[in-house]
Design an enzyme around this catalytic site. Structure first.
Site, PDB file in Angstrom:
ATOM      1  N   HIS A   1      -4.745  13.141   2.563  1.00 22.59           N
ATOM      2  CA  HIS A   1      -5.270  14.588   2.709  1.00 22.59           C
ATOM      3  C   HIS A   1      -6.324  14.657   1.457  1.00 22.59           C
ATOM      4  O   HIS A   1      -7.506  14.861   1.650  1.00 22.59           O
ATOM      5  CB  HIS A   1      -4.178  15.710   2.500  1.00 22.59           C
ATOM      6  CG  HIS A   1      -4.873  17.076   2.358  1.00 22.59           C
ATOM      7  ND1 HIS A   1      -4.478  17.859   3.543  1.00 22.59           N
ATOM      8  CD2 HIS A   1      -5.817  17.830   1.718  1.00 22.59           C
ATOM      9  CE1 HIS A   1      -5.129  19.002   3.388  1.00 22.59           C
ATOM     10  NE2 HIS A   1      -5.965  19.066   2.160  1.00 22.59           N
ATOM     11  N   VAL A   2      -5.867  14.278   0.094  1.00 23.22           N
ATOM     12  CA  VAL A   2      -6.767  14.474  -0.987  1.00 23.22           C
ATOM     13  C   VAL A   2      -8.021  13.171  -0.914  1.00 23.22           C
ATOM     14  O   VAL A   2      -9.015  13.495  -1.066  1.00 23.22           O
ATOM     15  CB  VAL A   2      -6.085  14.268  -2.416  1.00 23.22           C
ATOM     16  CG1 VAL A   2      -6.804  14.216  -3.455  1.00 23.22           C
ATOM     17  CG2 VAL A   2      -5.104  15.520  -2.423  1.00 23.22           C
TER      18      VAL A   2
END
Length: 88
Positions: free
Chosen positions: A42-43
């Site tokens: 996600h990051v």
């Protein structure tokens, strides 16, 4: 981009303070967690393209993106924090 909209987060916190209410971190747009990212993949996606997991730029509502460190963190999380603290 309205200046009033940029003051939304500050206004929300001021109202909570005046009403003697806690500022809830899970509030949409104005909460501390509204633009927080902690999962490794996600990051990595957010760091490459902010629009991949953020529906708007957090600064438009006076908030900010936060990258967290957790058991789900990957290299991108760590490197983001290293850069944030000027350690690189």
């Amino acid at each position: 981009e309205s200046q009033a909209l940029r003051s939304l987060t500050r206004l929300s916190r001021t109202v909570n303070e005046q009403m003697n209410l806690p500022h809830r971190s899970n509030q949409p747009f104005v909460g501390n967690s509204a633009f927080a990212h902690k999962g490794g993949i996600h990051v990595a996606a957010v760091l490459k393209n902010e629009d991949s997991y953020q529906h708007i730029d957090p600064t438009l509502v006076g908030n900010q993106r936060r990258v967290l460190i957790s058991e789900l963190s990957g290299r991108g999380n760590i490197m983001s924090k290293v850069e944030e603290f000027g350690m690189l």
